[in-house]
Scaffold this active site. Sequence first.
Site, short mmCIF file in Angstrom:
data_model
loop_
_atom_site.label_atom_id
_atom_site.label_comp_id
_atom_site.label_asym_id
_atom_site.label_seq_id
_atom_site.Cartn_x
_atom_site.Cartn_y
_atom_site.Cartn_z
N LYS A 180 -5.77 -2.78 -2.28
CA LYS A 180 -5.14 -2.08 -1.16
C LYS A 180 -6.15 -1.86 -0.03
O LYS A 180 -5.79 -1.90 1.15
CB LYS A 180 -4.53 -0.77 -1.64
CG LYS A 180 -3.30 -1.04 -2.53
CD LYS A 180 -2.90 0.14 -3.36
CE LYS A 180 -1.66 -0.19 -4.20
NZ LYS A 180 -1.43 0.72 -5.33
N ASP B 120 -6.65 -2.47 -8.41
CA ASP B 120 -5.42 -2.35 -7.61
C ASP B 120 -5.71 -1.54 -6.33
O ASP B 120 -5.32 -1.95 -5.23
CB ASP B 120 -4.32 -1.67 -8.44
CG ASP B 120 -3.07 -1.43 -7.61
OD1 ASP B 120 -2.30 -2.39 -7.41
OD2 ASP B 120 -2.88 -0.30 -7.13
N VAL C 109 0.86 -1.20 0.00
CA VAL C 109 0.00 0.00 0.00
C VAL C 109 0.89 1.25 0.00
O VAL C 109 1.66 1.47 0.93
CB VAL C 109 -0.94 0.03 1.23
CG1 VAL C 109 -1.87 1.24 1.15
CG2 VAL C 109 -1.75 -1.25 1.34
#
Length: 338
Positions: A226, A222, A154
């Site tokens: 996270k 994506d 992250v």
Amino acid sequence: MRIAIIGFGVVGQGLAEILRDRAAELQSAHNFHGEIVAVATRSRGTLYHPDGLDTAQLLEAIGKGHLGHYPHVYGLTRNWDALTLVRQSNADVVVEVSPTDLQTGQPALDVCYAALDSGKHLVLANKGPLVVAYEALHERARLAGLRLCFEGTVMAGTPVLRLAQQDLAGCRISEARGILNGTTNYILTQMGTGLSYAEALQQAQRLGYAEANPAADVEGWDAAAKLVILSGVLFGTPLALHDLDVRGITGITPQDMEAARQAGERWKLIARVTPEGGSVRPMRLPLSDPLAAVSGATNAITYVTDLLGSVTLVGAGAGRLSTGFAVLSDLLDIHRTS
Ligand code: HSE
């Protein structure tokens, strides 16, 4: 610390570069000596030497396109696959930085289990295994008394997870909200200066921001991955990817960009998670919103806490050295505590 690197693309090479260029400083300032003993790639060869590989020669070999270019030295093994390297090498830590598969987590997930089952600490920048098996991996690491670290999943090396886990420990965090994907923020920023979507995406790929398959970036998955990881870290239970409300930036046209500009606003892909759920969606923010000023591959996250109010961290969200550094920060953390 003996290190096995599984996947030797942007992040793996970024880490190797840092270890090559900072060796003396890491030794003198942190008493840390990182020795890469094994490297595995899917199609560009594998290497193992129990006494350590020469990092400069390793980078030179991959720069020529294949680890087969690494010079032959006594004791070098070239034909072990990733799982054999993980199980049979003398590495203390396995670094999993192969391409992310958000559906199955594989083949990285098997690598992660093999690392923990053979007594090796595990560091990931690959989100796939955590999105698919967050709790199972934590349980296995806990039972084995091993560290499982994933700061780089992250916001690259920007210490988002460490801030929540260590520095904000004692606060209750009720919400995290921010810009969590470097590629899309870069594309939106470049489109704002008149570049086409396709050109901006190509640049993001060239700069090493995008995933191997950039669909995950531009369609919002994506950033959603996270959020899954953040929900595990912040709230103890990871949300499932399919429970999130996810939209990407593929539908944003140059006309949409222009309309926002005329209204004094900017498009941003905003990710938000609470214990109840999460979402990823493009939003028009007024220029007065601090997130509107976060541009390029820079990301930002705001934690809403009870004792401290809102705390915002702005920093690199993607990239070769910034994610390589994330892995280094985990290795140093393991070094300090074991
Ligand atoms: N593809 C990701 C991004 C890499 O652009 O943010 C960092 O997770």
